[in-house]
Scaffold this active site. Structure first.
Site, PDB file in Angstrom:
ATOM      1  N   GLY A 102      29.157  33.577  36.923  1.00  0.00           N
ATOM      2  CA  GLY A 102      30.516  34.088  37.192  1.00  0.00           C
ATOM      3  C   GLY A 102      31.319  33.237  38.158  1.00  0.00           C
TER       4      GLY A 102
ATOM      5  N   LYS B 223      44.287  45.008  30.071  1.00  0.00           N
ATOM      6  CA  LYS B 223      44.772  44.632  28.727  1.00  0.00           C
ATOM      7  C   LYS B 223      44.271  45.637  27.699  1.00  0.00           C
ATOM      8  CE  LYS B 223      46.236  40.018  28.424  1.00  0.00           C
ATOM      9  NZ  LYS B 223      45.770  39.026  29.381  1.00  0.00           N
TER      10      LYS B 223
ATOM     11  N   VAL C   5      42.405  30.316  47.911  1.00  0.00           N
ATOM     12  CA  VAL C   5      41.750  29.074  48.339  1.00  0.00           C
ATOM     13  C   VAL C   5      40.396  29.401  48.942  1.00  0.00           C
ATOM     14  CG1 VAL C   5      41.875  27.061  49.863  1.00  0.00           C
ATOM     15  CG2 VAL C   5      43.960  27.947  48.797  1.00  0.00           C
TER      16      VAL C   5
ATOM     17  N   GLY D 159      37.742  31.200  48.015  1.00  0.00           N
ATOM     18  CA  GLY D 159      37.126  32.523  47.902  1.00  0.00           C
ATOM     19  C   GLY D 159      37.071  33.298  49.206  1.00  0.00           C
TER      20      GLY D 159
ATOM     21  N   LYS E  14      44.184  24.162  44.868  1.00  0.00           N
ATOM     22  CA  LYS E  14      43.867  24.620  46.223  1.00  0.00           C
ATOM     23  C   LYS E  14      44.338  23.595  47.252  1.00  0.00           C
ATOM     24  CE  LYS E  14      40.004  27.384  44.538  1.00  0.00           C
ATOM     25  NZ  LYS E  14      38.616  27.320  44.097  1.00  0.00           N
TER      26      LYS E  14
ATOM     27  N   THR F 109      36.341  40.297  37.156  1.00  0.00           N
ATOM     28  CA  THR F 109      35.367  40.186  38.249  1.00  0.00           C
ATOM     29  C   THR F 109      36.001  40.526  39.599  1.00  0.00           C
ATOM     30  OG1 THR F 109      34.450  38.379  36.959  1.00  0.00           O
ATOM     31  CG2 THR F 109      33.648  38.601  39.196  1.00  0.00           C
ATOM     32  N   VAL F 110      37.110  39.891  39.898  1.00  0.00           N
ATOM     33  CA  VAL F 110      37.715  40.062  41.230  1.00  0.00           C
ATOM     34  C   VAL F 110      38.304  41.472  41.383  1.00  0.00           C
ATOM     35  CG1 VAL F 110      39.510  39.211  42.787  1.00  0.00           C
ATOM     36  CG2 VAL F 110      38.136  37.589  41.473  1.00  0.00           C
TER      37      VAL F 110
HETATM   38  N1  HSE Z   1      36.285  28.934  39.621  1.00  0.00           N
HETATM   39  C1  HSE Z   1      36.504  28.906  41.034  1.00  0.00           C
HETATM   40  C2  HSE Z   1      35.367  28.147  41.675  1.00  0.00           C
HETATM   41  C3  HSE Z   1      36.562  30.312  41.568  1.00  0.00           C
HETATM   42  O1  HSE Z   1      34.397  27.827  40.982  1.00  0.00           O
HETATM   43  O2  HSE Z   1      35.450  27.810  42.856  1.00  0.00           O
HETATM   44  C4  HSE Z   1      37.101  30.421  42.947  1.00  0.00           C
HETATM   45  O3  HSE Z   1      38.377  29.900  43.073  1.00  0.00           O
END
Ligand code: HSE
Length: 403
Positions: A185, A43, A130, A132, A203, A11-12
């Site tokens: 996601g 991969k 941290v 997003g 975080k 995704t990222v």
């Molecule tokens: N799984 C993490 C969340 C993604 O839900 O915040 C972002 O770090």
């Protein structure tokens, strides 16, 4: 030319490719040079992907990136701790700048990788690790030399916040809400890290080690997740005209600190109660600047990729802080002696349980096959004492605190 090696096309990683291609002209104008992703490590080379890529850009061999002297910068966007760490380490050792979104790596190896980057005169940046899309580490780093940071608080996990919001607003049960968060996601590939609180803990480890200027390791943080929450708990909290959020908090006292991740009950008209869905919010208090609050998308493809690219720009423009910003303060850990009012729900067993609870209870909020109480103001360790005495297993209780 700024040549990038991208590790991971999940995704990222896809978000990074998308933004670079969408904003190429603007990025190149600002950097005053061309920018391109030269290689992408994946991969599985044959996997069908919904993304248009130049031919020969994919590789499944890390050597194609590490051995390529034209690649000056690595973006690490895998979700692996072991392999990801090896890539980051080798990248720094080979004199390549590294940008990562991988909080597990930063949290586990923060001091080592920071030192390694300095030693090799390259950048190790991790804004995306941290919260997003929210720019939080850059402002925090700017304020460290100017302030003693006395408190950091945050809703740091989009998945948990989404689940809790849905349970409160739409009366969904926990499993239904988690499933939607996964489909959208937000959750990590293994959602245990989200719902058991480890993602928030990592975080907080990063934020608090920087903010409090003391090495605060994962094991120094007291953790309770939201995976045990039940509709019963939501009912009790609703009665109090409050909601519950998973909050990470670090506080600096004169000679000590507290670093905790706990489900936290906040009254409906207060700031954190307004942070809903997958959004995150963080506040920090500095003795000069006062309290600053940051709010925004805490997860998701484009916000996280955007945060990565703010670091890439700092490297391209050479505007990052080329210093070891981690401090070495000696502070005692006061987690268990932290005082407060807590919410505790346990199975309703027999009169002995109630006798055990009696002396800490301010109010019984509800009972059927469970009993949910609000405690008097007590030290946190008394709750754990009771849990131990009553022999209540981890899966059988839910603990929160009142803010
Ligand atoms: N799984 C993490 C969340 C993604 O839900 O915040 C972002 O770090």
């Amino acid at each position: 030319m700024l040549n990038i090696g991208l590790l991971g096309l999940g995704t990222v990683g896809q978000g990074v490719v998308e933004i670079i291609s969408k904003r190429k002209k603007e990025l190149e104008e600002l950097l005053n040079k061309k920018i391109r992703i030269k290689k992408i490590l994946v991969k599985n080379m044959d996997k069908k992907r919904n993304i248009i890529l130049p031919e020969d850009i994919l590789t499944d061999n890390f050597n194609d990136i590490i051995e390529d002297d034209e690649i000056q910068l690595i973006i690490e966007a895998t979700s692996s701790l072991g392999e990801g760490y090896r890539y980051v380490k080798e990248g720094l050792e080979r004199g390549k700048h590294v940008v990562t979104a991988n909080k597990a790596i930063v949290s586990r190896y923060f001091e080592e990788l920071t030192a390694l980057a300095l030693e090799n005169r390259v950048a190790f940046l991790y804004e995306a690790s941290v919260a997003g899309g929210i720019p939080i580490l850059k402002p925090l780093k700017e304020h460290i030399p100017l302030n003693r940071i006395n408190e950091i608080q945050g809703i740091l996990n989009g998945t948990c916040n989404y689940i809790l919001t849905k349970m409160f607003e739409d009366d969904l049960d926990y499993d239904e809400a988690l499933k939607i968060a996964q489909d959208l996601g937000y959750a990590e590939s293994d959602p245990v890290a989200d719902v058991e609180g480890y993602d928030t803990l990592r975080k907080l480890r990063i934020l608090s080690s920087l903010g409090l200027q003391r090495k605060i390791l994962e094991d120094d943080i007291l953790l309770e997740g939201i995976d045990n929450i039940k509709s019963f708990d939501i009912e009790q909290i609703k009665k109090l005209n409050s909601v519950i959020k998973l909050i990470g908090e670090a506080k600096h006292y004169e000679d000590g600190y507290v670093a905790i991740v706990l489900p936290t009950i906040v009254a409906k008209d207060t700031y954190f109660s307004t942070i809903n869905g997958a959004f995150n919010s963080i506040s920090f208090k500095g003795d000069n600047v006062g309290e600053l609050k940051f709010y925004g998308p805490g997860a998701g493809k484009l916000p996280t990729a955007n945060a990565i690219l703010t670091d890439v720009l700092d490297i391209g423009l050479n505007t990052y802080r080329n210093k070891n910003l981690l401090g070495k303060k000696r502070l005692k850990n006061y987690n268990y002696s932290m005082k407060g009012r807590f919410y505790l729900r346990i199975p309703k067993m027999d009169w002995k349980v109630e006798r055990g609870l009696e002396e800490i209870t301010e109010e019984i909020l509800g009972q059927n096959k469970y009993i949910g109480i609000k405690t008097k103001e007590i030290e946190l360790e008394r709750i754990y004492g009771i849990i131990r005495t009553l022999n209540i297993k981890k899966k059988e209780y839910f603990l929160g605190r009142f803010l």
